[in-house]
Design a protein around this motif. Sequence first.
Motif, PDB file in Angstrom:
ATOM      1  N   ALA A  32       0.835  -1.203   0.000  1.00 31.06           N
ATOM      2  CA  ALA A  32       0.000   0.000   0.000  1.00 31.06           C
ATOM      3  C   ALA A  32       0.869   1.252   0.000  1.00 31.06           C
ATOM      4  CB  ALA A  32      -0.929  -0.004   1.204  1.00 31.06           C
ATOM      5  N   ARG A  33       1.932   1.237   0.778  1.00 35.33           N
ATOM      6  CA  ARG A  33       2.858   2.368   0.801  1.00 35.33           C
ATOM      7  C   ARG A  33       3.526   2.550  -0.558  1.00 35.33           C
ATOM      8  NH1 ARG A  33       5.419   4.891   5.053  1.00 35.33           N
ATOM      9  NH2 ARG A  33       4.669   3.262   6.473  1.00 35.33           N
ATOM     10  N   ARG A  73       1.059   4.009  -3.036  1.00 35.30           N
ATOM     11  CA  ARG A  73       0.782   5.425  -2.779  1.00 35.30           C
ATOM     12  C   ARG A  73       1.945   6.311  -3.202  1.00 35.30           C
ATOM     13  NH1 ARG A  73       0.377   7.833   3.251  1.00 35.30           N
ATOM     14  NH2 ARG A  73       2.639   7.591   2.988  1.00 35.30           N
ATOM     15  N   GLU A  74       3.165   5.895  -2.898  1.00 28.59           N
ATOM     16  CA  GLU A  74       4.324   6.731  -3.197  1.00 28.59           C
ATOM     17  C   GLU A  74       4.594   6.848  -4.694  1.00 28.59           C
ATOM     18  OE1 GLU A  74       7.738   5.496  -0.998  1.00 28.59           O
ATOM     19  OE2 GLU A  74       6.854   6.035   0.956  1.00 28.59           O
ATOM     20  N   GLY A 124       1.999   6.247  -7.118  1.00 25.50           N
ATOM     21  CA  GLY A 124       0.781   6.480  -7.880  1.00 25.50           C
ATOM     22  C   GLY A 124       0.365   5.282  -8.705  1.00 25.50           C
ATOM     23  N   HIS A 162      -3.218  -1.080  -7.291  1.00 24.60           N
ATOM     24  CA  HIS A 162      -2.868  -2.203  -6.425  1.00 24.60           C
ATOM     25  C   HIS A 162      -2.381  -3.393  -7.257  1.00 24.60           C
ATOM     26  CE1 HIS A 162      -2.935  -4.956  -3.035  1.00 24.60           C
ATOM     27  NE2 HIS A 162      -3.753  -5.762  -3.677  1.00 24.60           N
TER      28      HIS A 162
END
Length: 272
Positions: free
Chosen positions: A28-29, A32-33, A35, A38
Amino acid sequence: MTKEEITLWQKIEAFRLDDPDAGFQFSARLARENGWSHGYTLRVIEEYKKFIFMCCITETGVTPSDPVDQVWHLHLTFTRSYWVDLCRDTIGKEIHHNPTKGGAQEAKKFDRFYTSSQTLYIDKFGMAPPEDIWHNNQQRFSDIDFQRVNVGRYWLIRKPKISTARLTFLMLLVACTTFIQASFGAPLLMLGIVAVVVFGVYKWESNPNKGKDNKDGSGSGCSTAGCGGDFGSSHHGGHHGGHDGGHGGDSGHSGCSGCSSSGCSGCGGGGD
């Protein structure tokens, strides 16, 4: 693969970067970092494991794709997971992330390493690496101008394909030809000039060789040490016994340092 390589790959493939007890998972990190979706993130993590496998079995240079490199960067910050769970307990080797020295020589070396990495990938996994993760050499070593941005404070707006300088030139040319038309009544001249300029700019921007030379030699690779034998080179932290699989030798630094483009120096300390 040999019998030993199959056993090693099974161990690496079974390695889990996500901690089931963590509220904010590694994947998840990472998503997010960068863009990423999943699904794409999970695919890149799988390619990262294949890269680690290749680091373990080759005596020559191995260079990851940029997405794979981003997994590596983040994993290095999870020090216990990386150094203890992966390097010590899973593969029995220290895989070090070494910084590029920069320059034309380094650029040629990493271009060669990146090509050999994909050849080794095909040889060991029986298929070509996915093109949306392992980009071609030109993109890998030219599309590298990254910076850390606080998206909560700044908007990110995609640049047009035409460069700012050429867009400015084009606007000035249109303004001049508009003035000529208004003064001398030459609409066909205006349209002809604009068409020629637009076509010329488009051809330049779409040129596949544009920006091909990477003067900085940005890239990343690995060097290993531990149970895999002595290949006669050195790596971070002053240890010996690994192979030169990355940025061409010992940087002489330990600890962590920051990132610039895709040539990033990670943790160079010991593996415990």
